[in-house]
Design a protein around this motif. Structure first.
Motif, PDB file in Angstrom:
ATOM      1  N   LYS A  82      13.887  -1.099  -5.727  1.00  0.00           N
ATOM      2  CA  LYS A  82      13.548  -0.825  -4.226  1.00  0.00           C
ATOM      3  C   LYS A  82      12.083  -0.488  -3.958  1.00  0.00           C
ATOM      4  O   LYS A  82      11.775  -0.348  -2.970  1.00  0.00           O
ATOM      5  CB  LYS A  82      14.322   0.438  -3.760  1.00  0.00           C
ATOM      6  CG  LYS A  82      15.866   0.212  -3.696  1.00  0.00           C
ATOM      7  CD  LYS A  82      16.598   1.477  -3.284  1.00  0.00           C
ATOM      8  CE  LYS A  82      18.037   1.107  -3.132  1.00  0.00           C
ATOM      9  NZ  LYS A  82      18.721   2.184  -2.486  1.00  0.00           N
ATOM     10  N   GLY A  83      11.331  -0.457  -5.270  1.00  0.00           N
ATOM     11  CA  GLY A  83       9.870  -0.146  -5.135  1.00  0.00           C
ATOM     12  C   GLY A  83       9.445   1.390  -5.430  1.00  0.00           C
ATOM     13  O   GLY A  83       8.381   1.776  -5.169  1.00  0.00           O
ATOM     14  N   ASP A  84      10.679   2.320  -5.525  1.00  0.00           N
ATOM     15  CA  ASP A  84      10.147   3.686  -5.723  1.00  0.00           C
ATOM     16  C   ASP A  84       9.582   4.037  -7.209  1.00  0.00           C
ATOM     17  O   ASP A  84      10.226   3.358  -8.015  1.00  0.00           O
ATOM     18  CB  ASP A  84      11.323   4.638  -5.606  1.00  0.00           C
ATOM     19  CG  ASP A  84      11.920   4.379  -4.271  1.00  0.00           C
ATOM     20  OD1 ASP A  84      11.236   4.359  -3.169  1.00  0.00           O
ATOM     21  OD2 ASP A  84      13.376   4.527  -3.876  1.00  0.00           O
ATOM     22  N   GLU A  85       8.534   4.747  -7.397  1.00  0.00           N
ATOM     23  CA  GLU A  85       8.222   5.076  -8.370  1.00  0.00           C
ATOM     24  C   GLU A  85       8.733   6.193  -9.118  1.00  0.00           C
ATOM     25  O   GLU A  85       9.136   7.051  -8.452  1.00  0.00           O
ATOM     26  CB  GLU A  85       6.610   5.365  -8.348  1.00  0.00           C
ATOM     27  CG  GLU A  85       5.583   4.199  -7.842  1.00  0.00           C
ATOM     28  CD  GLU A  85       4.306   4.682  -7.784  1.00  0.00           C
ATOM     29  OE1 GLU A  85       3.876   5.657  -8.410  1.00  0.00           O
ATOM     30  OE2 GLU A  85       3.428   3.897  -7.550  1.00  0.00           O
ATOM     31  N   TYR A  86       8.889   6.295 -10.509  1.00  0.00           N
ATOM     32  CA  TYR A  86       9.544   7.173 -11.217  1.00  0.00           C
ATOM     33  C   TYR A  86       9.015   7.377 -12.670  1.00  0.00           C
ATOM     34  O   TYR A  86       8.169   6.315 -13.163  1.00  0.00           O
ATOM     35  CB  TYR A  86      11.093   7.003 -11.267  1.00  0.00           C
ATOM     36  CG  TYR A  86      11.358   5.715 -12.210  1.00  0.00           C
ATOM     37  CD1 TYR A  86      11.964   5.938 -13.351  1.00  0.00           C
ATOM     38  CD2 TYR A  86      11.874   4.676 -11.463  1.00  0.00           C
ATOM     39  CE1 TYR A  86      12.412   4.893 -14.133  1.00  0.00           C
ATOM     40  CE2 TYR A  86      12.073   3.474 -12.044  1.00  0.00           C
ATOM     41  CZ  TYR A  86      12.501   3.597 -13.448  1.00  0.00           C
ATOM     42  OH  TYR A  86      12.940   2.306 -14.201  1.00  0.00           O
ATOM     43  N   LEU A  87       9.256   8.416 -13.236  1.00  0.00           N
ATOM     44  CA  LEU A  87       9.069   8.435 -14.941  1.00  0.00           C
ATOM     45  C   LEU A  87      10.423   8.246 -15.829  1.00  0.00           C
ATOM     46  O   LEU A  87      11.152   8.641 -15.646  1.00  0.00           O
ATOM     47  CB  LEU A  87       8.377   9.883 -15.111  1.00  0.00           C
ATOM     48  CG  LEU A  87       6.953  10.057 -14.369  1.00  0.00           C
ATOM     49  CD1 LEU A  87       6.593  11.467 -14.587  1.00  0.00           C
ATOM     50  CD2 LEU A  87       6.008   9.139 -14.809  1.00  0.00           C
TER      51      LEU A  87
END
Length: 69
Positions: free
Chosen positions: A49-54
């Motif tokens: 979805k284009g969400d950044e995460y670690l």
């Protein structure tokens, strides 16, 4: 880290990380609430979805005196 840092940790940017070598973007250490030290590595990612995460990986550090050389 001192006893007052139980349950806390830190991450620093890894200047050697590139997309080609797949090294973690961040590295550091965490002290568990029981006082155990844990090495932490993190990679920045992007979801579909284009969400950044670690993305994280944790390992217990090896004791230097147990290394056979």
């Amino acid at each position: 880290m001192a006893d007052d840092n139980k349950g806390k940790g830190f991450l620093f940017p890894n200047a050697k990380a590139t997309e080609e070598n797949k090294q973690p973007h961040l590295t550091g250490e965490l002290v568990t609430p029981k006082g155990e030290k844990v090495k932490v590595a993190a990679w920045t990612n992007k979801s579909k979805k284009g969400d950044e995460y670690l993305s994280l990986k944790a390992d217990t550090p090896q004791e230097q005196e147990n290394v056979p050389f």
